[in-house]
Enzyme design. Structure first.
Site, short mmCIF file in Angstrom:
data_model
loop_
_atom_site.label_atom_id
_atom_site.label_comp_id
_atom_site.label_asym_id
_atom_site.label_seq_id
_atom_site.Cartn_x
_atom_site.Cartn_y
_atom_site.Cartn_z
N ARG A 24 0.89 -1.15 0.04
CA ARG A 24 -0.23 0.12 -0.01
C ARG A 24 1.11 1.23 -0.07
O ARG A 24 0.47 2.24 0.35
CB ARG A 24 -1.06 0.07 1.18
N ARG A 28 -3.83 6.31 0.32
CA ARG A 28 -4.49 7.38 0.95
C ARG A 28 -3.71 8.23 1.99
O ARG A 28 -3.80 9.23 2.19
CB ARG A 28 -5.60 6.99 1.80
N ARG A 37 -6.70 10.48 -6.87
CA ARG A 37 -7.89 9.86 -6.86
C ARG A 37 -9.28 10.85 -6.97
O ARG A 37 -10.05 10.31 -7.39
CB ARG A 37 -7.58 9.36 -5.28
N ASP A 74 -6.13 -3.61 -8.22
CA ASP A 74 -6.70 -4.27 -7.05
C ASP A 74 -7.07 -5.93 -7.45
O ASP A 74 -7.35 -6.04 -8.26
CB ASP A 74 -8.15 -3.89 -6.40
N TYR A 149 -14.13 -12.88 -0.71
CA TYR A 149 -14.96 -11.70 -1.16
C TYR A 149 -16.13 -12.01 -2.28
O TYR A 149 -17.21 -11.36 -2.09
CB TYR A 149 -14.28 -10.55 -1.85
C1 LIG Z 1 -7.65 -7.95 0.65
C2 LIG Z 1 -6.84 -6.95 -0.68
C3 LIG Z 1 -7.76 -5.84 -1.32
N1 LIG Z 1 -6.71 -5.45 -2.52
C4 LIG Z 1 -5.68 -5.72 -2.19
C5 LIG Z 1 -5.71 -6.92 -1.18
C6 LIG Z 1 -4.60 -7.74 -0.88
C7 LIG Z 1 -3.61 -6.93 0.38
C8 LIG Z 1 -4.20 -6.79 1.42
O1 LIG Z 1 -4.65 -7.60 2.62
O2 LIG Z 1 -4.54 -5.58 1.95
C9 LIG Z 1 -4.15 -5.55 -2.73
C10 LIG Z 1 -3.99 -3.97 -3.59
N2 LIG Z 1 -4.90 -3.20 -3.14
C11 LIG Z 1 -4.37 -1.96 -3.79
C12 LIG Z 1 -2.99 -2.31 -4.43
C13 LIG Z 1 -2.22 -1.36 -4.99
C14 LIG Z 1 -0.99 -1.28 -4.63
C15 LIG Z 1 -0.30 -0.85 -3.53
O3 LIG Z 1 -0.18 -1.75 -2.51
O4 LIG Z 1 0.27 0.21 -3.39
C16 LIG Z 1 -2.98 -3.53 -3.75
C17 LIG Z 1 -1.59 -4.63 -3.94
C18 LIG Z 1 -4.86 -0.71 -3.71
C19 LIG Z 1 -6.01 -0.10 -3.05
N3 LIG Z 1 -7.24 -0.92 -2.96
C20 LIG Z 1 -7.87 -0.08 -2.32
C21 LIG Z 1 -7.47 1.05 -1.99
C22 LIG Z 1 -8.24 2.16 -0.97
C23 LIG Z 1 -9.17 2.75 -2.09
C24 LIG Z 1 -9.45 4.31 -1.94
O5 LIG Z 1 -8.44 5.17 -2.76
O6 LIG Z 1 -10.21 4.62 -1.28
C25 LIG Z 1 -6.19 1.15 -2.35
C26 LIG Z 1 -5.15 2.05 -2.52
C27 LIG Z 1 -9.39 -0.90 -1.65
C28 LIG Z 1 -9.66 -2.14 -1.02
N4 LIG Z 1 -9.17 -3.05 -1.93
C29 LIG Z 1 -9.39 -4.37 -1.09
C30 LIG Z 1 -10.26 -3.81 -0.04
C31 LIG Z 1 -10.58 -4.76 1.18
C32 LIG Z 1 -10.41 -2.45 -0.08
C33 LIG Z 1 -11.09 -1.56 0.85
C34 LIG Z 1 -10.38 -1.24 1.95
C35 LIG Z 1 -9.66 0.04 2.05
O7 LIG Z 1 -10.39 0.96 1.85
O8 LIG Z 1 -8.33 0.07 2.50
C36 LIG Z 1 -9.10 -5.80 -1.35
#
Ligand SMILES: Cc1c2[nH]c(c1CCC(=O)O)Cc1[nH]c(c(CCC(=O)O)c1C)Cc1[nH]c(c(CCC(=O)O)c1C)Cc1[nH]c(c(C)c1CCC(=O)O)C2
Length: 339
Positions: A24, A28, A37, A74, A149
């Protein structure tokens, strides 16, 4: 061509300082991410806009000079390929519909790989803008984590209802995992063909499961995916991240097709060094230490560095940054890694 230290470490070479990137790292907590974003509209609009997704992929590299960029996308794009609708509602996390658990939805019926074409374009753009000594990591979710999911239709706090689905509807469950394996192989090959230098498989939900379940539904599908990708692209290193797998990390360490293992926050680094050294190890630092900053962060980061000194370790977190992580704490962490 100068090979990235990140890739050297994955091929088993100890580097000093340890190469570093963070889960990550684009997200944010960065003001420049929040600005893009906002311009993009929704999170999914950002994932599917190659130009903006490439920009946010590169932001943390520019700010911190990290050794690897991770593609901005994602793990929940694969359910879309399999025909589920995905939405992120503000403050509520992902929603997938129809949820498999309460419908007759067939994930093998309506596959559409065209949906992820913009992601390959993002990879191409990033690779063309990234310095040659920096690596670009492509990724996907491992099938079980993505399935959690898809079955619930949302994020869950534990996997009880999902295991029950797997036990009560074993044929549907097996078909779901097989469909996810198939599309994930194509998706990862597409990322490599577009320029990704290494791949990471995120198994965020390996915790709290029976050992045989982990072997059958986490390890075996991830290994089949990695082998199929390497059949087409033998050179690409693959990192597995079986978060929360506990002693079953030992089974992942025995699987020849993985080059690296990423450690969750709960893994004892000393145990990992003693028992998992067949693989390049990565990660482990509690992301909340970076949110908190200060002496606790500094000393934990130095201990981790020292534990893995002289090994091909890649510095990273045990899970992703939380959104209120101060960017200046990340800068301080990077300077400690590079001391
Ligand atoms: C389970 C999972 C997801 N996504 C991901 C996982 C596996 C890793 C982990 O366990 O965290 C993987 C992921 N998601 C994202 C990346 C991009 C690269 C990075 O890591 O910088 C990667 C590698 C962007 C993202 N994916 C998400 C965001 C936040 C989105 C935003 O800008 O609002 C980002 C930057 C959204 C997301 N995506 C997911 C969820 C549950 C959520 C919502 C929760 C949250 O809001 O944090 C599913």
């Amino acid at each position: 061509m100068r090979e990235a230290n990140f890739l050297k470490a994955l091929r088993g070479k100890a580097c000093h300082p340890h190469p570093a990137w963070f889960m990550r790292q684009a997200g944010r907590y960065l003001p420049e991410y929040r600005a893009v974003r906002e311009k993009a509209g929704s999170f999914l609009d950002l994932c599917f806009s190659s130009e903006l997704a490439a920009e946010v992929t590169l932001q943390p590299i520019r700010r911190y000079d990290l050794d690897a960029a991770i593609l901005f996308a994602d793990i929940l794009l694969m359910p879309m390929v399999l025909g589920q609708d995905l939405a992120f509602e503000k403050g509520e996390g992902p929603r997938l519909s129809p949820a498999l658990g309460d419908s007759t939805f067939d994930p093998a019926a309506a596959r559409n790989m065209d949906i992820v074409a913009p992601v390959y374009e993002t990879v191409k753009r990033v690779r063309s803008e990234l310095a040659e000594d920096k690596a670009l990591i492509g990724f996907a979710g491992a099938p079980w984590t993505v399935a959690t999911y898809m079955i619930a239709g949302r994020g869950v706090k534990d996997t009880a209802a999902l295991r029950r689905f797997a036990y009560e509807q074993p044929e549907r469950f097996a078909a779901l995992i097989a469909a996810l394996e198939d599309v994930t192989i194509d998706y990862l090959c597409g990322q490599v063909e577009a320029g990704a230098d290494a791949l990471q498989l995120f198994e965020s939900w390996a915790s709290g499961l029976p050992a045989d379940f982990v072997r059958q539904w986490c390890l075996a599908p991830a290994a089949r995916i990695a082998s199929a990708v390497k059949k087409r692209h033998p050179e690409v290193p693959v990192i597995a991240f079986p978060k929360g797998a506990g002693s079953l990390y030992l089974d992942f360490a025995k699987e020849p097709v993985f080059d690296g293992l990423s450690l969750g926050t709960e893994v004892d680094p000393h145990w990992a060094k003693e028992n998992l050294s067949a693989k390049t190890l990565q990660g482990g630092l509690d992301p909340l230490l970076v949110a908190a900053g200060g002496e606790e962060m500094r000393s934990a980061a130095r201990r981790l560095k020292d534990t893995f000194a002289g090994t091909p370790y890649i510095f990273n977190l045990g899970h992703g940054f939380v959104p209120d992580t101060p960017p200046e704490n990340v800068a301080e962490l990077v300077s400690i890694i590079r001391e």
